[in-house]
Design an enzyme around this catalytic site. Structure first.
Site, short mmCIF file in Angstrom:
data_model
loop_
_atom_site.label_atom_id
_atom_site.label_comp_id
_atom_site.label_asym_id
_atom_site.label_seq_id
_atom_site.Cartn_x
_atom_site.Cartn_y
_atom_site.Cartn_z
CE1 TYR A 157 50.78 40.17 48.82
CE2 TYR A 157 52.54 38.30 49.03
CZ TYR A 157 51.22 38.83 48.35
OH TYR A 157 50.65 38.09 47.36
CE LYS A 161 47.89 38.20 49.89
NZ LYS A 161 46.75 38.18 49.32
N1 LIG Z 1 50.61 37.22 41.05
C1 LIG Z 1 50.95 36.30 41.97
O1 LIG Z 1 52.21 35.73 41.66
C2 LIG Z 1 50.33 36.20 43.38
C3 LIG Z 1 50.96 35.08 44.18
C4 LIG Z 1 50.42 34.81 45.45
C5 LIG Z 1 49.16 35.53 45.69
N2 LIG Z 1 48.64 36.69 45.13
C6 LIG Z 1 47.41 37.48 45.34
O2 LIG Z 1 46.60 37.11 44.43
C7 LIG Z 1 45.74 38.64 44.55
C8 LIG Z 1 45.67 38.87 43.06
O3 LIG Z 1 46.99 39.42 42.54
P1 LIG Z 1 47.40 39.77 41.01
O4 LIG Z 1 48.66 39.16 40.76
O5 LIG Z 1 46.24 39.46 40.21
O6 LIG Z 1 47.44 41.35 41.30
P2 LIG Z 1 46.87 42.43 40.37
O7 LIG Z 1 47.72 43.63 40.73
O8 LIG Z 1 47.09 42.14 39.00
O9 LIG Z 1 45.31 42.65 40.86
C9 LIG Z 1 44.98 43.26 42.04
C10 LIG Z 1 43.78 44.05 42.05
O10 LIG Z 1 43.46 44.45 43.26
C11 LIG Z 1 42.89 45.75 43.16
N3 LIG Z 1 43.26 46.45 44.30
C12 LIG Z 1 44.25 46.90 44.99
N4 LIG Z 1 43.94 47.80 45.94
C13 LIG Z 1 42.66 47.81 46.06
C14 LIG Z 1 41.64 48.50 46.76
N5 LIG Z 1 42.10 49.34 47.78
N6 LIG Z 1 40.34 48.92 46.27
C15 LIG Z 1 39.98 48.00 45.35
N7 LIG Z 1 40.75 47.11 44.52
C16 LIG Z 1 41.99 47.18 45.00
C17 LIG Z 1 43.58 46.25 41.94
O11 LIG Z 1 43.00 47.27 41.44
C18 LIG Z 1 43.76 44.99 41.05
O12 LIG Z 1 42.70 44.80 40.17
C19 LIG Z 1 46.21 39.50 45.55
O13 LIG Z 1 45.70 39.20 46.74
C20 LIG Z 1 47.80 38.95 45.61
O14 LIG Z 1 48.35 39.23 46.97
C21 LIG Z 1 49.43 36.86 43.92
#
Ligand SMILES: NC(=O)c1ccc[n+]([C@@H]2O[C@H](COP(=O)([O-])OP(=O)(O)OC[C@H]3O[C@@H](n4cnc5c(N)ncnc54)[C@H](O)[C@@H]3O)[C@@H](O)[C@H]2O)c1
Length: 253
Positions: A157, A161
């Protein structure tokens, strides 16, 4: 302040958002809608995309159900022909695999890189044509503070990133000729469905340690979406190749 005098307004901008069916991507859709943008929402789950669509007040938004790991080479061209060229792109789709390095297989790295980084790079490649992306547009890729600081178990991961952060700087230079800006946003821990599942998998002690690391506490999706709006809007017209950290002070230590 009128919409036209507000530098953060997204009025008249057509924005593509991946991962819009939940979490940060969904909140980006809600916040961009409030700022006046016209949106095309992308995600895998149709009913959850429709749910996001129902949360928006504008009537000219649309969605496209897509598995980003399998997009055809004419994907963006086809979308632009149907919906018009884009002014903005937000890549929020992402997956995490928490495994120690000794258990991470090549296929795990491939899976994580495909969704988190390669699908965004392919979309941006397809956005490089004037028919699909307007001059002066803005691209925002959601990265993570794990690209900057280490935590056990998140090698694939974190590496995916880190790839985003590096690519953003090169893309920013190359696309500056058309005044297209490319930036990343690195959130700390945000309470989304993905993060709730992860926190639930930790012991009480581990969870407390994780939460206590944030001087301002755990963040919300709105905290991230507000940064994304800034980067999409004309307020950030002189900002490109940067990585905006939104982490409640975690990496300030
Ligand atoms: N939640 C956190 O604490 C956090 C922290 C740092 C970074 N992020 C990043 O933020 C972004 C969103 O994370 P989140 O927490 O909202 O997660 P989440 O799981 O709620 O949302 C992720 C989304 O990506 C979509 N997705 C995954 N694989 C896919 C694919 N192959 N095709 C189409 N859609 C796909 C899922 O359907 C979902 O809608 C991610 O990139 C995550 O790495 C999240």
């Amino acid at each position: 302040m009128t919409e036209s005098s507000n530098p953060f307004s997204l009025q008249g901008k057509h924005i593509l958002i991946t991962g819009a069916s939940s979490g940060i991507g969904r909140q980006c859709a809600v916040s961009c809608d409030r700022m006046g943008a016209r949106l095309l929402l992308v995600g895998r789950n149709q009913s959850r995309l429709v749910e996001t669509l129902r949360m928006l007040s504008g009537s000219d938004h649309d969605y496209k159900t897509t598995d980003l790991d399998k997009i055809p080479s004419t994907y963006i061209e086809d979308l632009a022909t149907l919906h018009g060229a884009f002014d903005g792109f937000v890549h929020s789709a992402g997956i995490e695999k928490t495994l120690p390095v000794k258990f991470l297989k090549k296929t795990d790295y491939e899976e994580v890189f495909n969704t988190n980084a390669f699908s965004a790079f392919e979309i941006i490649r397809q956005l490089c044509s004037r028919r699909t992306f307007k001059d002066g547009g803005s691209i925002v890729l959601i990265s993570s503070i794990t690209s900057l600081i280490a935590r056990g178990g998140v090698c694939a991961y974190a590496a995916s990133k880190g790839a985003i952060n590096s690519a953003v700087r090169v893309m920013a230079l190359e696309l500056s000729k058309r005044r297209i800006r490319v930036n990343s946003v690195s959130p700390g821990t945000i309470l989304t469905p993905m993060m709730k599942d992860y926190l639930a998998s930790l012991t009480d002690d581990e969870r407390k340690k994780r939460v206590d690391g944030f001087p301002l506490g755990i963040g919300t999706s709105e905290d991230v979406a507000n940064g994304v709006i800034y980067l999409l809007s004309d307020a950030s017209r002189w900002v490109t190749g940067s990585n905006l950290i939104i982490d409640g002070g975690y990496t300030a230590r």
